[in-house]
Design an enzyme around this catalytic site. Sequence first.
Site: not given
Length: 241
Positions: A61, A88, A164, A168, A199
């Site tokens: 984790d 990832n 989000y 990044k 996904t």
Amino acid sequence: MSDRTIALVTGANKGIGYEIAAGLGALGWQVGVGARDEERREAAVAKLRAGGADVFGVPLDVTDDASVTAAARLIEDRAGRLDVLVNNAGITGIAPQEPTVVDPAIIRTVVETNVIGVIRVTNALLPLLRRSASPRIVNMSSTVGSITRQTTPGAETGPIAAAYSPSKSFLNAVTVQYAKELRDTNILINLACPGYTATDLNGFSGVRTPEQGAAIAIRLATLPDDGPTGGYFDDDGEIPW
Ligand code: NAP
């Protein structure tokens, strides 16, 4: 110590991470399948093995110091070094994420996984990466992390998101700092953008297959010694920051 290349992929139980593990396994590498849930991890390991890959499960984790320390120890005991780390694992966080209404707790959660998780895992594995002849680190970013794209009228930028997309951009900025610090070493560290991939992350609305999404990470994981470092890439080449 084994002559075979040893890799660790975080969040490898499904989606793009699973396909990165499969792709690296197909190169004849030994691949650690990092995943936090035992059942999902073991199912992925079994499926990858059935496909011919030499993989092993790594309980991991990325938000948990003890889990990350134990993962590093597991790899040290098994292989004595690490050649390739693919960071990832990532989350989008729940809605709403418009900056005027977002719950700050959502931002914290997303940054904890997508940025601090990468730093935590990378720093725990760095001693093992330093023992490799050609260490590579690949951080999974996104084109939505490109501030240039976010400020280019008409560019595809994903939904308005205070958690989000900025996570990044933050990861991109941190990766550049790693590249600067590691410039005089043999470690190459780069950012991979998989493209809009079907996904769980997006309810399978993406237009690319997970295998296609995995390709750029596999390319950056297999860079030659004179390859780039501190770069931000998708399948078509460098992305504007
Ligand atoms: P996904 O199918 O949702 O897979 C995400 C993986 O990350 C899962 O294995 C998940 O494990 C794992 N994960 C999440 N939090 C974790 C934690 N705290 N510790 C360990 N593992 C954790 O998503 P994906 O699309 O394959 O995404 C992979 C990467 O690509 C992410 O970094 C994402 O931001 C990036 N990306 C995806 C797209 C896209 O269109 N799909 C586009 C650009 C970038 P669980 O199964 O336990 O939740």
